[in-house]
Design a protein around this motif. Structure first.
Motif, PDB file in Angstrom:
ATOM      1  N   ARG A 164      -6.686  14.496  -1.115  1.00  0.00           N
ATOM      2  CA  ARG A 164      -6.772  14.796  -2.545  1.00  0.00           C
ATOM      3  C   ARG A 164      -6.594  16.296  -2.791  1.00  0.00           C
ATOM      4  O   ARG A 164      -5.944  16.709  -3.746  1.00  0.00           O
ATOM      5  N   MET A 215      -5.449   4.483   8.031  1.00  0.00           N
ATOM      6  CA  MET A 215      -5.729   3.545   6.939  1.00  0.00           C
ATOM      7  C   MET A 215      -6.141   2.194   7.509  1.00  0.00           C
ATOM      8  O   MET A 215      -5.458   1.665   8.385  1.00  0.00           O
ATOM      9  N   ASN A 259     -10.181   2.447   3.046  1.00  0.00           N
ATOM     10  CA  ASN A 259      -9.422   3.627   2.607  1.00  0.00           C
ATOM     11  C   ASN A 259      -7.934   3.339   2.418  1.00  0.00           C
ATOM     12  O   ASN A 259      -7.106   4.247   2.467  1.00  0.00           O
ATOM     13  N   VAL A 303      -5.294   8.887   5.850  1.00  0.00           N
ATOM     14  CA  VAL A 303      -5.987   9.257   4.610  1.00  0.00           C
ATOM     15  C   VAL A 303      -7.153  10.170   4.965  1.00  0.00           C
ATOM     16  O   VAL A 303      -8.057   9.762   5.708  1.00  0.00           O
ATOM     17  N   HIS A 354       0.852  -1.195   0.000  1.00  0.00           N
ATOM     18  CA  HIS A 354       0.000   0.000   0.000  1.00  0.00           C
ATOM     19  C   HIS A 354       0.887   1.244   0.000  1.00  0.00           C
ATOM     20  O   HIS A 354       2.110   1.154  -0.134  1.00  0.00           O
ATOM     21  N   ILE A 355       0.273   2.402   0.173  1.00  0.00           N
ATOM     22  CA  ILE A 355       1.000   3.669   0.028  1.00  0.00           C
ATOM     23  C   ILE A 355       2.156   3.795   1.018  1.00  0.00           C
ATOM     24  O   ILE A 355       3.189   4.403   0.714  1.00  0.00           O
ATOM     25  N   LEU A 406      -4.779   2.997   0.492  1.00  0.00           N
ATOM     26  CA  LEU A 406      -4.428   3.598  -0.798  1.00  0.00           C
ATOM     27  C   LEU A 406      -3.523   2.692  -1.618  1.00  0.00           C
ATOM     28  O   LEU A 406      -2.484   2.240  -1.137  1.00  0.00           O
ATOM     29  N   LEU A 445      -3.131   5.635  -7.618  1.00  0.00           N
ATOM     30  CA  LEU A 445      -2.814   7.059  -7.450  1.00  0.00           C
ATOM     31  C   LEU A 445      -1.907   7.555  -8.566  1.00  0.00           C
ATOM     32  O   LEU A 445      -2.084   8.657  -9.095  1.00  0.00           O
TER      33      LEU A 445
END
Length: 512
Positions: free
Chosen positions: A340, A300, A306, A295, A19-20, A308, A313
């Protein structure tokens, strides 16, 4: 003499998809590795996957797969994520590889041979999710009778035979090491926590398990598998060819920096240096812990839906735009929030307006008014000298920031120059000089060209693809893109290709 520089990510645990947070760690290390390469250093950048332990075994069973099959699948996802994020690692270590098993066993044997491992029995609280034994004083008892670790993970009481590492004997040596090497742990918050934890007293550490089989067998005792953290931490030695001290990559040890998430600082700053001391091996120079991502202000989690996906992205916003945002949004080391609105603001204000517009205006004026031919440097006014001096200082300023892992601060140094260059072009107004003083117009555009060249060269580690295109538009040759090349002034007369915008404004589509 070329400086050698070794940087590592933690090896990522394969009990779930990347993930992110994983992308963030990987990109941060990539920026530092690319920076050092462009600075002329001999770099080894290591990453990989941690594939053993009870959690992996349980995740594999849940998916109806053999542990190795499950590990192969998830490890491939991490490899793919790093490829998609343009992460330029030199080695990817998997803990299920034979070379790693060999290194982990050799480390165990060395530590045991030096008298630091003994057989006993473990009885206490264990968190499968954390893959960690939890002290009685750290276990939280809830009203419903359940108990959890500090992380919130459930714990269970276990009793089983176990090999122990004599961690208690390393308390004073570790405290002395921290004192003599004040930069070993960064940033300051984790450093204080670790030192306080060690001062409280260390207990011997259980380093083997018998209740499951998915791990590296303990040398000479196949009933036991190594504790997953003893196994995992050895990956840093695997990458340099341990136990072969004459291996091709042996000179890359000790590592200059291990970059880790703050949740695994204890393993890297207490267990790992103690294991290395026990094996009479040099210790890494620095362990640097970064924060967590939320997020839109929320933690998260899969249940909130949620988590990411870095690829999604990058597909939406652009890869270099995403890399820039992750490195720009907060000082490296702190907690970060993905919103965002912030992402779009950074893209539209800093990339499209500040940098994109500066390059587009300058190169369009050279194309239109000078037939795309780069002019020679002319006579320099005090304003010209001031902005060129600021550009000349950029490599040293950024090197100092990158050296202390201030990755976002280094970016701010570039943006100070970009803001100064935008003020300079507005004040000099080369579009107006066309009618009144064409020689001065040419001189101003040449100064701007040299400043933009410095900016694009120094931003390569952050946005490699886009800065490559910007350097193409400046007609900078492939062998003129290392930082040292900025000391050489590009001669006039080069033909610059037709300029094209590199940072389009991002406009979010209206939701139906």
């Amino acid at each position: 003499m070329m400086r050698r520089f070794t940087i590592t990510t933690p090896i990522f645990y394969v009990n779930g998809a990347p993930h992110i947070g994983h992308a963030y760690t990987s990109i941060a290390c990539d920026v530092v590795a690319r920076f050092h390469r462009l600075n002329g250093d001999d770099v080894l950048f290591v990453t990989g996957t941690d594939e053993h332990g009870q959690k992996v075994e349980q995740s594999a069973i849940a998916q109806g797969l053999a542990p190795q099959e499950f590990a192969d699948k998830v490890s491939a996802q991490f490899r793919q994520m790093q490829k998609e994020m343009a992460v330029s690692s030199d080695d990817f270590v998997r803990t299920t590889e034979e070379r790693h098993k060999k290194a982990a066993r050799a480390l165990w044997e060395k530590v045991a041979e030096n008298g630091h491992i003994y057989l006993g029995a473990y009885e206490g609280w264990y968190s499968t999710r954390d893959e960690a034994f939890i002290g009685e004083d750290e276990v939280k008892l809830h009203a419903d009778g359940t108990r959890t670790a500090p992380s919130g993970a459930p714990v269970e009481w276990v009793r089983e035979p176990s090999y122990f590492f004599k961690l208690s004997e390393f308390q004073d040596r570790l405290l002395k090491f921290y004192e003599e090497n004040p930069d070993f742990i960064g940033p300051m918050g984790p450093k204080r926590e670790i030192e306080a934890f060690v001062r409280q007293g260390l207990r011997d550490l259980s380093v083997s398990r018998t209740s499951f089989k998915w791990g590296i067998e303990v040398p000479n005792d196949p009933d036991h598998v190594m504790y997953v953290w003893f196994d995992a931490l050895a990956n840093y030695l695997t990458a340099v060819g341990y136990p072969d001290l004459d291996a091709e990559k042996a000179h890359y040890w000790p590592a200059d920096v291990h970059v880790v998430g703050k949740e695994i600082v204890r393993f890297h700053c207490i267990y790992w240096p103690a294991f290395l001391m026990a094996a009479n091996l040099p210790l890494p120079k620095k362990v640097f812990a970064h924060g967590w991502w939320t997020v839109e202000g929320e933690k998260m989690s899969k249940s909130l839906g949620n988590v990411l996906d870095p690829k999604a992205l990058s597909d939406e916003f652009g890869l270099d735009q995403l890399r820039f945002f992750l490195m720009r949004e907060v000082p490296f080391g702190g907690d970060s929030n993905f919103s965002r609105r912030s992402m779009m603001t950074r893209m539209n204000v800093e990339l499209a307006n500040d940098l994109g517009n500066l390059a587009q205006r300058t190169l369009s004026l050279i194309a239109k008014n000078l037939d795309g031919i780069l002019p020679d440097r002319g006579e320099l006014t005090s304003e010209d000298q001031a902005i060129l001096r600021q550009a000349d200082l950029l490599p040293d300023l950024m090197s100092g920031q990158i050296e202390r892992l201030a990755i976002s601060d280094a970016l701010e140094e570039v943006w100070k120059l970009i803001r100064a260059a935008n003020a300079y072009i507005d004040h000099q107004a080369p579009w107006a000089l066309k009618k009144t003083d064409q020689k001065r117009m040419s001189d101003v555009l040449r100064v701007l060209y040299d400043v933009i060249r410095s900016i694009a060269t120094m931003l390569q580690p952050y946005m490699p693809d886009t800065m490559s295109k910007m350097l193409d538009q400046l007609a900078i040759l492939e062998n003129e893109r290392e930082f040292a090349s900025l000391k050489v002034i590009i001669p006039g007369g080069r033909h610059l290709p037709k300029p094209q915008g590199l940072f389009p404004r991002f406009i979010e589509e209206e939701k139906a």
